[in-house]
Write a protein that holds these residues in place. Sequence first.
Motif, PDB file in Angstrom:
ATOM      1  N   CYS A  70       0.814  -1.062   0.004  1.00 45.82           N
ATOM      2  CA  CYS A  70      -0.036  -0.053   0.011  1.00 45.82           C
ATOM      3  C   CYS A  70       0.641   1.163   0.088  1.00 45.82           C
ATOM      4  O   CYS A  70       2.132   1.088   0.422  1.00 45.82           O
ATOM      5  CB  CYS A  70      -1.091   0.082   1.154  1.00 45.82           C
ATOM      6  N   HIS A  71       0.155   2.174  -0.554  1.00 44.59           N
ATOM      7  CA  HIS A  71       1.010   3.650  -0.436  1.00 44.59           C
ATOM      8  C   HIS A  71       0.097   4.682   0.434  1.00 44.59           C
ATOM      9  O   HIS A  71      -0.933   4.740   0.055  1.00 44.59           O
ATOM     10  CB  HIS A  71       1.082   4.076  -1.828  1.00 44.59           C
ATOM     11  N   ASN A  72       0.614   5.228   1.381  1.00 44.99           N
ATOM     12  CA  ASN A  72      -0.056   6.126   2.152  1.00 44.99           C
ATOM     13  C   ASN A  72       0.348   7.630   1.687  1.00 44.99           C
ATOM     14  O   ASN A  72       1.450   7.871   1.502  1.00 44.99           O
ATOM     15  CB  ASN A  72       0.630   6.167   3.805  1.00 44.99           C
ATOM     16  N   ASN A 114     -14.822   5.692  -3.055  1.00 45.12           N
ATOM     17  CA  ASN A 114     -14.854   4.848  -2.173  1.00 45.12           C
ATOM     18  C   ASN A 114     -14.411   3.352  -2.724  1.00 45.12           C
ATOM     19  O   ASN A 114     -14.632   2.534  -2.049  1.00 45.12           O
ATOM     20  CB  ASN A 114     -15.979   4.626  -0.954  1.00 45.12           C
ATOM     21  N   GLY A 115     -14.205   3.394  -4.055  1.00 49.92           N
ATOM     22  CA  GLY A 115     -13.751   2.256  -4.484  1.00 49.92           C
ATOM     23  C   GLY A 115     -12.511   2.192  -4.774  1.00 49.92           C
ATOM     24  O   GLY A 115     -11.548   2.920  -4.188  1.00 49.92           O
ATOM     25  N   SER A 116     -11.894   1.139  -5.399  1.00 47.66           N
ATOM     26  CA  SER A 116     -10.442   0.830  -5.605  1.00 47.66           C
ATOM     27  C   SER A 116      -9.888   2.136  -6.459  1.00 47.66           C
ATOM     28  O   SER A 116     -10.632   2.823  -7.348  1.00 47.66           O
ATOM     29  CB  SER A 116     -10.130  -0.118  -6.629  1.00 47.66           C
ATOM     30  N   ALA A 167      -4.861   9.588   2.899  1.00 47.48           N
ATOM     31  CA  ALA A 167      -5.365   8.508   1.891  1.00 47.48           C
ATOM     32  C   ALA A 167      -4.399   7.450   2.181  1.00 47.48           C
ATOM     33  O   ALA A 167      -3.132   7.395   2.390  1.00 47.48           O
ATOM     34  CB  ALA A 167      -5.039   9.037   0.529  1.00 47.48           C
ATOM     35  N   GLN A 168      -4.924   6.284   2.055  1.00 42.90           N
ATOM     36  CA  GLN A 168      -4.405   4.804   1.903  1.00 42.90           C
ATOM     37  C   GLN A 168      -4.725   3.976   0.639  1.00 42.90           C
ATOM     38  O   GLN A 168      -6.178   3.983   0.632  1.00 42.90           O
ATOM     39  CB  GLN A 168      -4.593   3.969   3.164  1.00 42.90           C
ATOM     40  N   LEU A 169      -3.776   3.890  -0.180  1.00 46.18           N
ATOM     41  CA  LEU A 169      -3.897   3.211  -1.405  1.00 46.18           C
ATOM     42  C   LEU A 169      -3.669   1.680  -1.216  1.00 46.18           C
ATOM     43  O   LEU A 169      -2.871   1.290  -0.532  1.00 46.18           O
ATOM     44  CB  LEU A 169      -3.266   4.256  -2.571  1.00 46.18           C
ATOM     45  N   ASP A 170      -4.492   0.945  -2.209  1.00 46.40           N
ATOM     46  CA  ASP A 170      -4.060  -0.595  -2.186  1.00 46.40           C
ATOM     47  C   ASP A 170      -3.001  -0.959  -3.206  1.00 46.40           C
ATOM     48  O   ASP A 170      -2.570  -2.352  -3.495  1.00 46.40           O
ATOM     49  CB  ASP A 170      -5.240  -1.394  -2.543  1.00 46.40           C
ATOM     50  N   GLU A 171      -2.362   0.081  -3.950  1.00 46.13           N
ATOM     51  CA  GLU A 171      -1.294  -0.051  -4.924  1.00 46.13           C
ATOM     52  C   GLU A 171      -0.360   1.002  -4.650  1.00 46.13           C
ATOM     53  O   GLU A 171      -0.651   2.347  -4.220  1.00 46.13           O
ATOM     54  CB  GLU A 171      -1.853  -0.198  -6.324  1.00 46.13           C
ATOM     55  N   GLU A 207     -13.197  10.477  -4.136  1.00 48.18           N
ATOM     56  CA  GLU A 207     -13.271  10.725  -5.643  1.00 48.18           C
ATOM     57  C   GLU A 207     -11.684  10.007  -6.354  1.00 48.18           C
ATOM     58  O   GLU A 207     -10.828  10.305  -5.843  1.00 48.18           O
ATOM     59  CB  GLU A 207     -13.715  11.618  -6.253  1.00 48.18           C
ATOM     60  N   HIS A 208     -12.010   9.079  -7.162  1.00 45.06           N
ATOM     61  CA  HIS A 208     -10.980   8.673  -8.352  1.00 45.06           C
ATOM     62  C   HIS A 208     -11.339   8.206  -9.589  1.00 45.06           C
ATOM     63  O   HIS A 208     -12.570   7.598  -9.643  1.00 45.06           O
ATOM     64  CB  HIS A 208     -10.313   7.555  -7.198  1.00 45.06           C
ATOM     65  N   ALA A 209     -10.706   8.591 -10.321  1.00 47.60           N
ATOM     66  CA  ALA A 209     -10.840   8.423 -11.775  1.00 47.60           C
ATOM     67  C   ALA A 209      -9.462   8.172 -12.511  1.00 47.60           C
ATOM     68  O   ALA A 209      -8.692   8.991 -12.334  1.00 47.60           O
ATOM     69  CB  ALA A 209     -11.756   9.309 -12.596  1.00 47.60           C
ATOM     70  N   PRO A 210      -9.316   7.217 -13.568  1.00 48.29           N
ATOM     71  CA  PRO A 210      -8.523   7.145 -14.408  1.00 48.29           C
ATOM     72  C   PRO A 210      -8.217   8.288 -15.475  1.00 48.29           C
ATOM     73  O   PRO A 210      -9.435   8.675 -15.602  1.00 48.29           O
ATOM     74  CB  PRO A 210      -8.341   5.700 -15.175  1.00 48.29           C
ATOM     75  N   LEU A 211      -7.088   8.568 -15.853  1.00 46.12           N
ATOM     76  CA  LEU A 211      -7.088   9.704 -16.767  1.00 46.12           C
ATOM     77  C   LEU A 211      -6.629   9.078 -18.030  1.00 46.12           C
ATOM     78  O   LEU A 211      -5.964   8.153 -18.186  1.00 46.12           O
ATOM     79  CB  LEU A 211      -5.884  10.665 -16.468  1.00 46.12           C
TER      80      LEU A 211
END
Length: 407
Positions: free
Chosen positions: A81-83, A396-398, A98-102, A137-141
């Motif tokens: 994970c990456h904080n 709140n998703g990946s 933020a805590q990310l799973d990648e 919120e999160h979205a690929p670019l």
Amino acid sequence: MGKAARAAGETPLRRRAGLPEEIIFSNILVRLPPKSLLCCRAVCRAWRRATSKRRFLLAHHTHQPAHPVFLAGEEIFGVPCHNIRAFDHRANDVQTVAQLDEAFDLEASCDGLLVLSKFDYTARFRSFSVCNPATREHAPLRCPPWDFHIVGMYAHRPTGEYRLILQRTIDMKLSEGQIGCYVFLLGSDQPPRYIGWPETGSWTFDVPVRVDDSLHWYSQFYLGKSNPPQHQRDNTPVIVFDTIDESFRLMHDPVVSTQATIFDMDGTLGIYRRNYEIKQIDVDPFMKEKETIGIWVLRNYESEVWDKKYRIKLPLAEIRDDFGNHDDYCLEVVSGDGDVFMLLLLGRYLIRVDSNGKLLENSNIGRENPRMTKWLLKQSLVQHTFFPALEGYAVNGSPWLPKLTHL
């Protein structure tokens, strides 16, 4: 809340404290951190409606402090994970936002939005995404050909669009187009638009500082004409990008040094320079014997007048007594509440030194291999219309880890 209070339109805080709603919303709720404000929305429907309006959220964003951002990697239950962490100098705390799973890297920050990149070592391809840690919120670019790299991000005030400034240099493999700087609309399918170079020559860009409607970089190298103008010979200029008409110009700087760094000094520009002496001993031939920080502040923006405001001697002896003989520390100068302080990252410790060279508090960040980014995060709950239009948009998703969900 009783029926009589509801009929009168009163809130619990107003009834107990006798405060008018203007004070509650304009002076209290508008200053709360995003997570606390979200909790306050559960008090009553009136509070939820009032604190969800765009006008209130814009005012709330302006009252949020800009915190230095750190990246830290660790494993939670075997999952890499990456904080993304931010230092709050008032609370003297490094908070996880933020805590990310990648594992990601941070490419840009603006108005609470972060642009992240992830490198696929198998496909040898770098993908990009945009996120807002406060709203989850999160979205690929959809990215342009990435023989570019991102050097800045800004809100284009006339249109309300968020745009990236890209740099393409001679060292990169060119698929098409010119060497120079480009503008790319965040999330657009259109190719980036060429806007040229700052005057003549090639420049390196660090993390920019925004003042009003302009971004500012302190250029570390000038690779232009063999006989550059006088101000380019005498010092290393500040590069200015006007985000309204999207054009470059140069500004004089106060020092002649390639060891200087630009930073945000309470809404204006500051530049600091590190000066140190090396102690020649057999045990460690690179140990710093002394280090002082000279800090200049832009007194008049229009006339480009700078004042040398601080000369700070780091308490290296005291730091070595407390944390050992290590000189591989990272250092950043940060402004806050009308003063400046220095952050030193030494191993797992974040050390704060005030403008008088006094060693203040330190924080043990833990076994996370923290890294300074030079970016600042000013959190925002403002909803952006471009987000839902992006393919793959999620809340709140990946890649968010679920433990920090608070909406």
